[in-house]
Design an enzyme around this catalytic site. Structure first.
Site, mmCIF file in Angstrom:
data_model
loop_
_atom_site.group_PDB
_atom_site.id
_atom_site.type_symbol
_atom_site.label_atom_id
_atom_site.label_comp_id
_atom_site.label_asym_id
_atom_site.label_seq_id
_atom_site.Cartn_x
_atom_site.Cartn_y
_atom_site.Cartn_z
ATOM 1 N N ALA A 71 0.852 -1.188 0.000
ATOM 2 C CA ALA A 71 0.000 0.000 0.000
ATOM 3 C C ALA A 71 0.886 1.235 0.000
ATOM 4 C CB ALA A 71 -0.916 0.002 1.226
ATOM 5 N N VAL A 97 5.314 -0.886 2.403
ATOM 6 C CA VAL A 97 4.919 0.503 2.157
ATOM 7 C C VAL A 97 5.562 1.002 0.870
ATOM 8 C CG1 VAL A 97 4.951 2.862 3.047
ATOM 9 C CG2 VAL A 97 4.651 0.943 4.619
ATOM 10 N N LYS A 98 4.738 1.448 -0.059
ATOM 11 C CA LYS A 98 5.224 2.016 -1.315
ATOM 12 C C LYS A 98 5.459 3.511 -1.138
ATOM 13 C CE LYS A 98 3.216 0.528 -5.107
ATOM 14 N NZ LYS A 98 2.125 0.184 -6.072
ATOM 15 N N VAL A 99 6.601 3.971 -1.653
ATOM 16 C CA VAL A 99 6.979 5.376 -1.518
ATOM 17 C C VAL A 99 7.455 5.880 -2.878
ATOM 18 C CG1 VAL A 99 8.388 7.047 -0.276
ATOM 19 C CG2 VAL A 99 7.774 4.876 0.836
#
Length: 226
Positions: A71, A97-99
């Site tokens: 996400a 965690v996508k950044v």
């Protein structure tokens, strides 16, 4: 004599969708290691981009026995990206965690990695960005194949260069190819050594669209029926 053990690395496929009907159709195939989402994918599935909805969705996904749920954090500052990323990561140890690989995103990713959060650097369009992601220690770096090609760039060449950079550096970062348009994209990149992909339900369907296989399966069934 000691028998040499050969380590087998399985391809890692992700379903790029927040559509529950698509999950129900494709997760039982056993193809998919996990689910990838971002705010656009959530919007396309009619899901609000809120921490409450991400919590609900990830719980459903883990009930379906996926190994990872990715996400994307959000915010215009590194502080906001960090704060939202921390909450996403706290939902479950299997969260990634996508950044976005912007300057603010790099600051956020470095902070989150130092806290033990698993990270995917996303919105990647150039080979040098893979080196940046590896330097941060990201678990994944996600280049957008189709969008690179749409912009007139050599998407295949850029992604091949990313893979070479990762291998040469000895990094454990995996190149997670996104924005795939057809099964042939997987074949072309797979031949170059890429083994980690995320794609839509439409591409998933194309993996089984082989008329000769369907015909052979029907022959087998008729023979089994006598």
């Amino acid at each position: 004599m000691m028998t040499e053990m050969i380590q087998t690395i399985r391809p890692r496929l992700f379903l790029d969708s927040a559509d529950r009907a698509a999950w129900d159709e494709w997760l039982p195939t056993g193809l998919f290691h996990g689910i990838t989402t971002n705010p656009t994918i959530l919007a396309n599935a009619g899901v609000a981009n809120t921490l409450a909805e991400l919590s609900r969705l990830s719980h459903i996904a883990f009930e379906a026995d996926v190994a990872e749920f990715q996400a994307q954090t959000w915010g215009r500052s590194s502080e906001a990206l960090i704060d939202n990323g921390r909450v996403i990561a706290a939902l479950d140890p299997r969260m990634v965690v996508k950044v976005p690989i912007t300057r603010e995103g790099a600051i956020a990713a470095a902070t989150l990695k130092a806290e033990g959060v698993r990270i995917t650097m996303t919105a990647v369009y150039a080979a040098h960005q893979a080196l940046s992601a590896a330097a941060i220690g990201a678990d994944y770096v996600a280049p957008y194949l189709g969008r690179m090609n749409d912009a007139g760039r050599d998407g295949y060449g850029e992604i091949a260069a990313m893979q070479e950079i990762i291998r040469a550096s000895g990094s454990e970062t995996r190149v997670l190819v996104a924005s795939l348009r057809a099964a042939d994209d997987l074949v072309r990149l797979g031949r170059l050594g890429l083994d980690t992909f995320t794609f839509s339900p439409k591409v998933a369907a194309s993996l089984f669209a082989e008329e000769l296989t369907e015909a052979a399966a029907e022959v087998f069934e008729k023979a089994a029926e006598g």
